[in-house]
Design a protein around this motif. Structure first.
Motif, PDB file in Angstrom:
ATOM      1  N   MET A 123       0.858  -1.183   0.000  1.00 31.70           N
ATOM      2  CA  MET A 123       0.000   0.000   0.000  1.00 31.70           C
ATOM      3  C   MET A 123       0.894   1.232   0.000  1.00 31.70           C
TER       4      MET A 123
ATOM      5  N   GLN B 274      -0.377   4.517  -1.218  1.00 35.61           N
ATOM      6  CA  GLN B 274      -1.091   5.775  -1.340  1.00 35.61           C
ATOM      7  C   GLN B 274      -2.269   5.822  -0.390  1.00 35.61           C
ATOM      8  N   HIS B 275      -2.498   6.994   0.181  1.00 31.45           N
ATOM      9  CA  HIS B 275      -3.625   7.229   1.074  1.00 31.45           C
ATOM     10  C   HIS B 275      -4.455   8.353   0.482  1.00 31.45           C
TER      11      HIS B 275
ATOM     12  N   HIS C 174     -11.161   6.597   4.322  1.00 33.34           N
ATOM     13  CA  HIS C 174      -9.716   6.655   4.084  1.00 33.34           C
ATOM     14  C   HIS C 174      -9.322   5.403   3.318  1.00 33.34           C
TER      15      HIS C 174
ATOM     16  N   TYR D 168      -6.520   3.143   1.586  1.00 30.31           N
ATOM     17  CA  TYR D 168      -5.095   2.799   1.546  1.00 30.31           C
ATOM     18  C   TYR D 168      -4.928   1.871   0.356  1.00 30.31           C
ATOM     19  N   CYS D 169      -4.197   2.346  -0.647  1.00 29.02           N
ATOM     20  CA  CYS D 169      -4.224   1.725  -1.968  1.00 29.02           C
ATOM     21  C   CYS D 169      -2.887   1.146  -2.401  1.00 29.02           C
TER      22      CYS D 169
ATOM     23  N   CYS E  67      -7.930  -1.038  -2.909  1.00 33.36           N
ATOM     24  CA  CYS E  67      -7.854  -0.223  -1.693  1.00 33.36           C
ATOM     25  C   CYS E  67      -8.553  -0.905  -0.524  1.00 33.36           C
TER      26      CYS E  67
ATOM     27  N   ASP F 212      -7.854   7.707   9.757  1.00 31.48           N
ATOM     28  CA  ASP F 212      -6.441   7.407   9.526  1.00 31.48           C
ATOM     29  C   ASP F 212      -5.718   7.193  10.854  1.00 31.48           C
TER      30      ASP F 212
END
Length: 171
Positions: free
Chosen positions: A47, A49-50, A68, A70-71, A81, A87
């Motif tokens: 992961m 990116q957020h 949120h 997470y990707c 994601c 977060d």
């Protein structure tokens, strides 16, 4: 998008801890910390990116929740994601979203397309942001994401404390 939650009841007030069950014991904390020392957790480490946005239940526009994402990327515009309600370290997993480029979306049959949503409005309206990422870095990615479609599987309606819903429409 449809959801199995069709209740017109108002959203209940949040209590001190809306998570069902008892707090974790010292023994459970020891087991978790021990497992962290020996397990790789490699899929989670992918992961990178957020992004933060707001989701709206398609059948009840008064219900809006912060999400949120997470990707991790599987390909240039094919993203998966894990979606949480915050977060913070005690965030609760709300569901999973897959993001695909327009050409993949357009190849889906019409019945499947109904289950997906465009990210254009979320991004152009400023609802979807990359927290703590400078705009000059975030803008090219956001412009790219504006041309994608997402399908979200909701597993927890945290605003009602209900586990196990089917789908949530993201605006």
């Amino acid at each position: 998008m449809a959801s199995t939650d069709k209740s017109p009841d108002p959203t209940p007030a949040k209590g001190p801890d809306p998570t069902p069950g008892k707090p974790m014991s010292v023994g459970q904390h020891v087991i978790d910390k021990s497992a962290m020392m020996v397990q790789s957790l490699d899929p989670i480490k992918q992961m990178s990116q957020h992004v933060c946005s707001f989701a709206i239940y398609s059948h009840d526009m008064s219900r809006q929740i912060e999400t949120h994402h997470y990707c991790s990327r599987l390909h240039q515009n094919f993203i998966q994601c894990a979606v949480y309600d915050s977060d913070e370290s005690k965030a609760r997993l709300l569901g999973v979203e897959y993001i695909v480029p327009a050409d993949v979306f357009e190849a889906f049959p019409p019945e499947e397309q109904k289950l997906w949503h465009s990210h254009a409005y979320e991004i152009k309206s400023g609802l979807l942001v990359n927290p703590r990422v400078p705009e000059v870095v975030a803008m090219p990615e956001l412009e790219n994401l504006a041309q994608t479609y997402g399908k979200f599987w909701c597993t927890w309606q945290v605003d009602r404390g209900i586990l196990n819903c089917v789908s949530l429409s993201l605006v």
